[in-house]
Motif scaffolding. Structure first.
Motif, short mmCIF file in Angstrom:
data_model
loop_
_atom_site.label_atom_id
_atom_site.label_comp_id
_atom_site.label_asym_id
_atom_site.label_seq_id
_atom_site.Cartn_x
_atom_site.Cartn_y
_atom_site.Cartn_z
N GLU A 123 -50.48 -6.03 -5.49
CA GLU A 123 -49.66 -7.02 -4.78
C GLU A 123 -49.27 -6.54 -3.40
N GLU A 124 -49.01 -5.24 -3.27
CA GLU A 124 -48.65 -4.70 -1.95
C GLU A 124 -49.80 -4.88 -0.96
N LEU A 125 -51.02 -4.75 -1.43
CA LEU A 125 -52.19 -4.99 -0.59
C LEU A 125 -52.20 -6.44 -0.12
N LEU A 126 -52.03 -7.38 -1.04
CA LEU A 126 -52.03 -8.80 -0.68
C LEU A 126 -50.91 -9.11 0.30
N TYR A 127 -49.73 -8.59 0.02
CA TYR A 127 -48.58 -8.84 0.88
C TYR A 127 -48.84 -8.31 2.29
N THR A 128 -49.43 -7.13 2.38
CA THR A 128 -49.74 -6.55 3.69
C THR A 128 -50.70 -7.44 4.47
N LEU A 129 -51.73 -7.92 3.80
CA LEU A 129 -52.70 -8.79 4.44
C LEU A 129 -52.04 -10.07 4.96
N MET A 130 -51.20 -10.66 4.14
CA MET A 130 -50.56 -11.92 4.51
C MET A 130 -49.50 -11.72 5.60
N ARG A 131 -48.75 -10.64 5.51
CA ARG A 131 -47.73 -10.37 6.52
C ARG A 131 -48.37 -10.12 7.88
N GLU A 132 -49.42 -9.32 7.90
CA GLU A 132 -50.05 -9.00 9.17
C GLU A 132 -50.76 -10.22 9.76
N HIS A 133 -51.28 -11.10 8.90
CA HIS A 133 -51.88 -12.34 9.39
C HIS A 133 -50.84 -13.16 10.15
N LEU B 299 -50.12 -17.57 -1.84
CA LEU B 299 -48.66 -17.44 -1.87
C LEU B 299 -48.16 -17.37 -3.31
N ARG B 300 -48.85 -18.07 -4.20
CA ARG B 300 -48.46 -18.12 -5.62
C ARG B 300 -48.52 -16.75 -6.28
N SER B 301 -49.26 -15.82 -5.68
CA SER B 301 -49.46 -14.51 -6.30
C SER B 301 -48.41 -13.49 -5.87
N LEU B 302 -47.47 -13.88 -5.02
CA LEU B 302 -46.45 -12.96 -4.53
C LEU B 302 -45.17 -13.06 -5.37
N SER B 303 -44.49 -11.94 -5.49
CA SER B 303 -43.18 -11.93 -6.12
C SER B 303 -42.19 -12.68 -5.23
N ASP B 304 -41.05 -13.04 -5.78
CA ASP B 304 -40.08 -13.84 -5.04
C ASP B 304 -39.67 -13.18 -3.72
N GLU B 305 -39.43 -11.88 -3.75
CA GLU B 305 -38.98 -11.18 -2.55
C GLU B 305 -40.05 -11.20 -1.46
N LYS B 306 -41.27 -10.90 -1.84
CA LYS B 306 -42.35 -10.87 -0.85
C LYS B 306 -42.70 -12.28 -0.37
N LEU B 307 -42.61 -13.24 -1.26
CA LEU B 307 -42.85 -14.63 -0.87
C LEU B 307 -41.83 -15.07 0.17
#
Length: 202
Positions: free
Chosen positions: A56-66, A117-125
């Motif tokens: 999940e941290e990988l996904l979050y990093t990709l989405m945040r940097e995008h 977005l559905r794959s992120l935890s509440d905090e990261k979302l």
């Protein structure tokens, strides 16, 4: 010891991100395994966790940097206040063109950012949604300024901004560079459609 720019570690991390974007866009986040990602990059699966503690941290990093890159691209493209293009119509034209060009150059990353977005935890979302709101606030400000100066006729700024974002992001679904329309032609056509949508005066 700190890694220098261009070090093997940085190159490996960049390769992981690039491969992850491609795999997630093609397979979906849930279907992609870290072992599969490691095989794509050519490293042991355990090596991935040196860079990203969890999937999940990988996904979050990709989405945040995008989103951070999108915001930065707009900040660079935004007309300076002293320029005539800083008027609402000029700012809107620049916003639309920049948004389309950015997303056409990052189609897989956009696909991941929109669908996972559905794959992120509440905090990261919440963090990603805050970045989205920050970016969309820029468009809403343009529309409000256009209404206040009489350039635009918009009854619901928030709804109109949402419609514009959906329209100009949707280009990535159908655009093919080898087909009849170039990126320049698409940006020009979508600009005209956007101006009609906001009731811009000729």
């Amino acid at each position: 010891m700190a890694r220098t720019t261009g070090s093997d570690g940085e190159k490996t991390e960049a390769a992981i991100r690039e491969a992850a974007v491609g795999l997630i866009a093609r397979l979906g986040f849930e279907a992609m395994s870290m072992r599969q990602l490691a095989g794509e990059v050519g490293v042991q699966a355990a090596a991935l966790y040196r860079y990203f503690p969890t999937k999940e941290e990988l996904l979050y990093t990709l989405m945040r940097e995008h989103m951070e890159d999108l915001i930065a691209s707009w900040e660079e493209a935004r007309p300076a206040a002293a320029l005539i293009d800083a008027a609402p119509a000029g700012r809107l034209a620049t916003f639309v063109e920049n948004h389309i060009r950015f997303h056409l150059s990052r189609r897989s990353a956009t696909h991941v950012s929109n669908l996972e977005l559905r794959s992120l935890s509440d905090e990261k979302l919440a963090s990603i949604l805050a970045l989205r709101a920050r970016y969309e606030d820029e468009l809403r400000a343009i529309l409000r300024d256009g209404v206040s100066t009489g350039q635009f006729k918009v009854e619901d700024v928030r709804l109109t901004a949402m419609a514009i974002i959906q329209m100009i992001t949707g280009v990535i679904v159908w655009f093919r560079p080898e087909e009849r329309l170039s990126a320049n032609q698409v940006a020009k056509t979508y600009h005209m459609m956007t101006m009609r949508l906001v009731g811009a005066r000729d």
